[in-house]
Design a protein around this motif. Structure first.
Motif, PDB file in Angstrom:
ATOM      1  N   SER A 520       0.851  -1.189   0.000  1.00 57.84           N
ATOM      2  CA  SER A 520       0.000   0.000   0.000  1.00 57.84           C
ATOM      3  C   SER A 520       0.887   1.239   0.000  1.00 57.84           C
ATOM      4  N   VAL A 521       0.498   2.243  -0.805  1.00 58.51           N
ATOM      5  CA  VAL A 521       1.358   3.421  -1.004  1.00 58.51           C
ATOM      6  C   VAL A 521       0.557   4.701  -0.739  1.00 58.51           C
ATOM      7  N   GLY A 522       1.207   5.632  -0.066  1.00 58.12           N
ATOM      8  CA  GLY A 522       0.629   6.961   0.123  1.00 58.12           C
ATOM      9  C   GLY A 522       1.690   8.011  -0.121  1.00 58.12           C
ATOM     10  N   VAL A 523       1.437   8.956  -1.027  1.00 62.64           N
ATOM     11  CA  VAL A 523       2.414  10.008  -1.343  1.00 62.64           C
ATOM     12  C   VAL A 523       1.786  11.359  -1.020  1.00 62.64           C
ATOM     13  N   ALA A 524       2.421  12.100  -0.104  1.00 60.65           N
ATOM     14  CA  ALA A 524       1.936  13.426   0.292  1.00 60.65           C
ATOM     15  C   ALA A 524       2.959  14.482  -0.113  1.00 60.65           C
ATOM     16  N   THR A 525       2.479  15.532  -0.747  1.00 54.80           N
ATOM     17  CA  THR A 525       3.347  16.628  -1.208  1.00 54.80           C
ATOM     18  C   THR A 525       3.303  17.782  -0.221  1.00 54.80           C
ATOM     19  N   TYR A 526       4.441  18.344   0.068  1.00 59.59           N
ATOM     20  CA  TYR A 526       4.535  19.467   1.013  1.00 59.59           C
ATOM     21  C   TYR A 526       3.848  20.713   0.442  1.00 59.59           C
TER      22      TYR A 526
END
Length: 558
Positions: A520-526
């Motif tokens: 499972s993948v989660g990508v959060a951008t600043y």
């Protein structure tokens, strides 16, 4: 006679030089021993501080997640209440409770370690609306169960979770207490009062809160070990009572018999003196404490004897080496008086450099004698020490199983990233990707941990191949993280898609579960307008990863 006098003079010069060098070595060794003793205490203080900071970070991160859930639910409930018209309050209150139940269930499900959560109405509100609220429990880790609510006692001691936030009119952490409704389970809780605003009036509605198991405190700090027997424990900031201790059955003791930290330690907390030496159970200890976000204190302590043992052994070694060097110096001085002055000076300077931690030098003396051998040995020692220290630094930040960087390296990278954010005049570009290897526990339980290790290694290898310009960090267990910058930041969505596609390809070609890669993948951008810290981005990425996990599981269930 003249020849005899010249020989005597030569001997006298040799003896004088030998004495001078011997005295110098003795003085240097003495000063070094004193310095090492002082350095030993400072190193111990630093080690205690770092471990204490680690434990504080772990506990505060956990407490913050609980606080965030309660505060989020509280705000949503307040907004929902304020939107109800006074004339419709009694008829729509049941709908309000139903909506609050769904909101809280979602928030609690996404918060680790929650034992119970509740929304309890003030008895005055219950008399009007006939609604007591709700109470959900998860006692076996299998999911939350709607549990019948109990009546609210008039006793503050029996229902502190209700009366204290009502009296203080503010969210509050409570120290451990026994909840009779759960067969004497000891919990700590975070509770917030709920009010309804109608014009200028404000009506107390009830309390929302989350209870977590007392044993969760120990889970957060159980891995903190100092020297041989040092450990971490938790004390109440208000009265110095010991709340959690790894070697004491606090819950098994009568409340009147439960120990507190010594008076001198408690006074140091009040005076904000973080380093302290104290005696507990007849053992003199060296400790360090830090304040937690829930008004408790974490303490890391180690017997003073173990602290002293390290530097005493070092001093003994230095004394032995010094005696050996004195004997060698006297012999060499007698035989080679005129040759040893310069190389001895270089050796002294080298010793100072080593003491200062400088290993980037090489002695130039190449004489075919003992000093030449000592110089060569020193060069080798410096070279080996430099390599050894580099290896130690590398090992300290490497994950032994996957060869990726470990959580300590990630924490340091996150701190450096935060420093960059704080110092930068303009928003920086980065994202954080969180990965969670699905079904690791099932693989470990069914096929063994060696198969689970294969699963983790394969997953980390694929991450490394896809995100070639970034460092992979294993945060522990089945979780990995990547700080995306530069090219990987620009191509983050593309790389995420490639990773998921390659995962599917591998799964399609693999027969055994541990050979597959299901992550499972989660990508959060600043976003500088939303995220105040790098840790906010990490939390967002973690939430996105768990949303991805739930979505994947939902699709599988369908």
């Amino acid at each position: 006679m003249a020849a005899k006098r010249r020989k005597t003079l030569r001997i006298r010069i040799a003896v004088l030089n030998a004495i001078a060098v011997s005295v110098s070595i003795l003085i240097t060794s003495s000063i070094g021993s004193i310095s090492i003793a002082s350095s030993g205490h400072k190193s111990s203080e630093q080690a205690l501080y770092l471990l204490c900071e680690t434990g504080k970070s772990n506990l505060n991160y956990y407490f913050k997640s609980v606080e965030q859930s309660v505060k989020t639910v509280s705000r949503l409930i307040d907004d929902n209440l304020d939107a109800i018209d006074d004339s419709e309050f009694n008829t729509k209150f049941a709908d309000h409770v139903y909506q609050a139940r769904n909101i809280f269930l979602e928030a609690a499900t996404h918060t680790n370690g929650v034992l119970t959560f509740y929304y309890r109405m003030d008895p005055d509100i219950t008399d009007v609306t006939n609604e007591k609220g709700f109470w959900y429990t998860d006692l076996d880790g299998k999911g939350f169960v709607d549990t019948p609510v109990t009546d609210i006692s008039d006793s503050k001691n029996k229902c502190p979770w209700f009366w204290i936030p009502k009296e203080t009119k503010a969210p509050v952490w409570l120290t451990p207490y026994d909840t009779d409704s759960l067969e004497q389970v000891t919990v700590i809780s975070y509770n917030a009062p709920v009010y309804r605003k109608s014009g200028e009036n404000e009506t107390f509605i009830g309390v929302v809160g989350i209870e977590i198991n007392y044993s969760t405190l120990g889970e957060q700090i159980k891995d903190i070990v100092v020297h041989k027997t040092g450990f971490a424990f938790i004390v109440d900031n208000k009265d110095g009572s010991i709340i959690y201790h790894p070697h004491l059955d606090i819950l098994g003791m009568d409340p009147s018999e439960r120990p507190s930290i010594p008076e001198e330690f408690y006074n140091s907390i009040k005076s904000e003196k973080h380093h302290i030496e104290y005696t507990f159970g007849g053992v003199k200890k060296h400790g360090y404490w830090l304040r937690l976000s829930n008004d408790m204190n974490i303490v890391v302590a180690v017997p003073l004897k173990e602290v002293n043992e390290t530097w005493i052994n070092t001093v003994i070694i230095i004394a032995s080496v010094s005696l050996f060097l004195i004997g060698l110096t006297i012999l060499v001085t007698i035989l080679y008086t005129r040759k040893i002055t310069k190389p001895l000076k270089e050796l002294t300077e080298a010793a100072e450099k080593i003491n200062d931690g400088n290993y980037s030098f090489e002695l130039n003396y190449r004489g075919n004698d003992e000093i030449g051998e000592l110089t060569a040995a020193t060069n080798k020692l410096v070279s080996h020490l430099g390599d050894y220290i580099d290896d130690l630094n590398s090992m300290a930040y490497a994950d032994a199983l996957t060869s990726t960087k470990n959580k300590s390296a990630f924490d340091e990278a996150l701190l450096e990233l935060q420093e960059t954010i704080d110092k930068s005049d303009k928003p920086i570009e980065f994202a954080i990707a969180m990965f969670d290897c699905d079904n690791l526990k099932d693989i470990n339980d069914k096929y063994g941990h060696d198969k689970g290790n294969v699963y983790l290694k394969n997953s980390s290898v694929l991450m490394t191949r896809v995100f070639q310009n970034s460092i992979i960090y294993r945060l522990g267990g089945d979780e990995f993280a990547i700080i995306l910058q530069g090219e990987d930041y620009k191509n983050r969505e593309k790389l995420k898609k490639i990773f998921l596609e390659k995962s599917k390809d591998i799964c399609a070609l693999s027969k055994e579960p541990w050979e597959q890669i299901k992550v499972s993948v989660g990508v959060a951008t600043y976003d500088h307008e939303i995220d105040r810290t790098a840790n906010d981005v990490l939390i967002h990425a973690d939430h996105l990863m768990y949303e991805n996990k739930r979505s994947r599981k939902k699709n599988i269930d369908k």
